[in-house]
Structures are given as structure tokens and as C-alpha cells.
Write a protein that holds these residues in place. Structure first.
Motif, PDB file in Angstrom:
ATOM      1  N   UNK A   7       0.792  -1.227   0.000  1.00  8.37           N
ATOM      2  CA  UNK A   7       0.000   0.000   0.000  1.00  8.37           C
ATOM      3  C   UNK A   7       0.821   1.273   0.000  1.00  8.37           C
ATOM      4  N   UNK A   8       2.128   1.147  -0.166  1.00  7.79           N
ATOM      5  CA  UNK A   8       2.982   2.342  -0.158  1.00  7.79           C
ATOM      6  C   UNK A   8       2.883   3.098  -1.477  1.00  7.79           C
ATOM      7  N   UNK A   9       2.816   2.368  -2.576  1.00  7.94           N
ATOM      8  CA  UNK A   9       2.711   3.022  -3.880  1.00  7.94           C
ATOM      9  C   UNK A   9       1.503   2.499  -4.653  1.00  7.94           C
ATOM     10  N   UNK A  10       1.097   3.309  -5.628  1.00  6.60           N
ATOM     11  CA  UNK A  10       0.074   2.882  -6.569  1.00  6.60           C
ATOM     12  C   UNK A  10       0.742   2.754  -7.928  1.00  6.60           C
ATOM     13  N   UNK A  11       0.503   1.634  -8.581  1.00  6.16           N
ATOM     14  CA  UNK A  11       1.064   1.409  -9.917  1.00  6.16           C
ATOM     15  C   UNK A  11      -0.062   1.384 -10.926  1.00  6.16           C
ATOM     16  N   UNK A  12       0.065   2.225 -11.934  1.00  9.99           N
ATOM     17  CA  UNK A  12      -0.958   2.263 -12.967  1.00  9.99           C
ATOM     18  C   UNK A  12      -0.305   2.211 -14.339  1.00  9.99           C
ATOM     19  N   UNK A  13      -0.980   1.514 -15.223  1.00 11.02           N
ATOM     20  CA  UNK A  13      -0.518   1.500 -16.605  1.00 11.02           C
ATOM     21  C   UNK A  13      -0.960   2.779 -17.285  1.00 11.02           C
ATOM     22  N   UNK A  14      -0.064   3.425 -17.954  1.00  7.81           N
ATOM     23  CA  UNK A  14      -0.396   4.570 -18.810  1.00  7.81           C
ATOM     24  C   UNK A  14       0.207   4.254 -20.163  1.00  7.81           C
ATOM     25  N   UNK A  15      -0.660   3.748 -21.053  1.00  8.76           N
ATOM     26  CA  UNK A  15      -0.137   3.257 -22.320  1.00  8.76           C
ATOM     27  C   UNK A  15       0.734   2.049 -22.050  1.00  8.76           C
ATOM     28  N   UNK A  16       1.962   2.077 -22.501  1.00  7.57           N
ATOM     29  CA  UNK A  16       2.848   0.928 -22.292  1.00  7.57           C
ATOM     30  C   UNK A  16       3.698   1.079 -21.036  1.00  7.57           C
ATOM     31  N   UNK A  17       3.614   2.224 -20.401  1.00  7.56           N
ATOM     32  CA  UNK A  17       4.459   2.447 -19.221  1.00  7.56           C
ATOM     33  C   UNK A  17       3.718   2.111 -17.939  1.00  7.56           C
TER      34      UNK A  17
END
Lengths: 125, 125
Positions: free
Chosen positions: B79-89
Motif C-alpha cells: 500500500x505504499x505506492x500505486x502502480x498504474x498502466x499509462x499506455x505501455x508504461x
């Protein structure tokens, strides 16, 4: 040269001693690792509440004696607690001054976070 | 219903998503474990300095790509970070609001402690 100068000695009359990191050797990562275990966090909270020294046998943890010893060792080797022999008892106390010097406010903030979580999850006390 | 309401979506156009704990599921012990690793602590410090989102490839860590992925996963699952896809990144951002809500002052105090240690050990920057 008097016994007063050895007030923080970690040896007993027979010379038993336990290794501790010096203040300068304490690392944040190791402190955080030590506190990342629920039982170790509980030990630290109890020591903070008490404010003094508590014997290992004071803690009635739901694990074997060897696991209990392991948890205290992790706390000691990370610099979170000091363990000293007093007669036949191994006494434990927080290294509050050392931690406050190195990381101002950290221990208090961590303890407050732990209290808050315990209340939130209803597992306080 | 507009894209604005999905500003924090962790899925991309093809629906890829990464599991995150809800705010209520975040545990102090897991957060401390996540931050107990020097590389993960460095990632978090960089994210805090940036204040926004950084791609995984932004971080030039001295470990293999799979180890890097592992470290980001530990940070996400705690829960420390949020990871989201933005296009291919795959973009990474601190969950500062969630952590502040659960543990007021903790992240700032930890970051200050990390800064202070880096200065003390001469390994800042």
C-alpha cells in the motif's frame, strides 16, 4: 571506575554480555525491519508503555521460547532495544535516546501509528 | 461516467490492472517491511522528491529487472505506492493521502529519517 559508571553495562557478575550496535551503527532499514513484525511491534509498544525495563518472561507471546528469543535478538541487533543481564534475568529496554538522536520523532510517530491501527482493528490491549 | 471519474484507474485501454490493497487493508507492519529494504526506501524517497508519478524505467537500480519488479510489487502490495498502466508504461506514485489518513505524519517522519541518515552516512544523492 565505580559501579555508577557502568550503569548501562550489559554484562552480569560473571561477565556475560550481549552484542549491541553502537548508536552510529544503527540503520533505519534495520529498525524498520525489526518493527515490521507484529510480535516485535507489540514488544516495543509494551516497552514504551512501561517506560522502563521488562524481563523477557514478562511477555506472554503466542510462540515458542526460541522464537521469542529470536524476536528479542532482532530488536537488539537492530538497535531498537538494549538487553542487559540483571542477575539471572535478561532485561529489555527501548533505546529511546539513541533512536531520538538519530531519527527525531520516528519512534513516537511509529508508536502512535501502531496505537491508531490497534484501535482501528479492534485488537488493542 | 466520464474519464475524469476514472482518474485513479489502474487499468489501461486493454483492461490490464494490478491489485492494490484498499486503504482499509493497509497494515503498518507491511508498510514498515516495504521500507526496510535500502532499494525500496530509495525508490520511495525518489517518488517523494518528485511528488508525482515516475515510470519503473526511471529508476536505475543496481539489480536485475526482475528484482526491480519484485521491489515495486512489494511496495504496491503493502500500500505504499500505486502502480498504474499509462499506455505501455507502468507508472508509480506514492499513496501519500492513504498513508497520511491511516498513519498521520508517518511517511514524512520516515522520509526525514532517511534523509538524515543519508547525510550522516554521506551517501545522499
Amino acid at each position: 571506575m565505580t559501579s555508577n559508571t557502568r550503569a548501562t553495562s550489559s554484562t552480569d557478575a560473571t561477565g556475560r554480555a550481549l552484542p549491541h550496535p553502537s548508536r552510529e551503527e544503527i540503520r533505519l532499514e534495520a529498525v524498520l525491519h525489526a518493527l515490521s513484525d507484529p510480535l516485535r511491534l507489540r514488544i516495543v509498544r509494551d516497552l514504551a508503555t512501561d517506560g522502563g525495563e521488562l524481563s523477557c518472561s514478562h511477555f506472554d507471546l503466542p510462540v515458542t521460547k526460541s522464537t521469542t528469543t529470536h524476536h528479542f535478538r532482532v530488536l537488539r541487533e537492530s538497535g531498537v532495544i538494549r538487553q542487559v543481564y540483571r542477575g539471572t534475568a535478561k532485561m529489555n529496554g527501548l533505546r529511546g535516546e539513541d533512536l531520538e538522536h538519530l531519527f527525531p520523532g520516528l519512534l513516537d510517530t511509529l508508536l502512535a501509528a501502531a496505537d491508531r491501527q490497534a484501535v482501528r482493528l479492534g485488537d488493542d490491549g
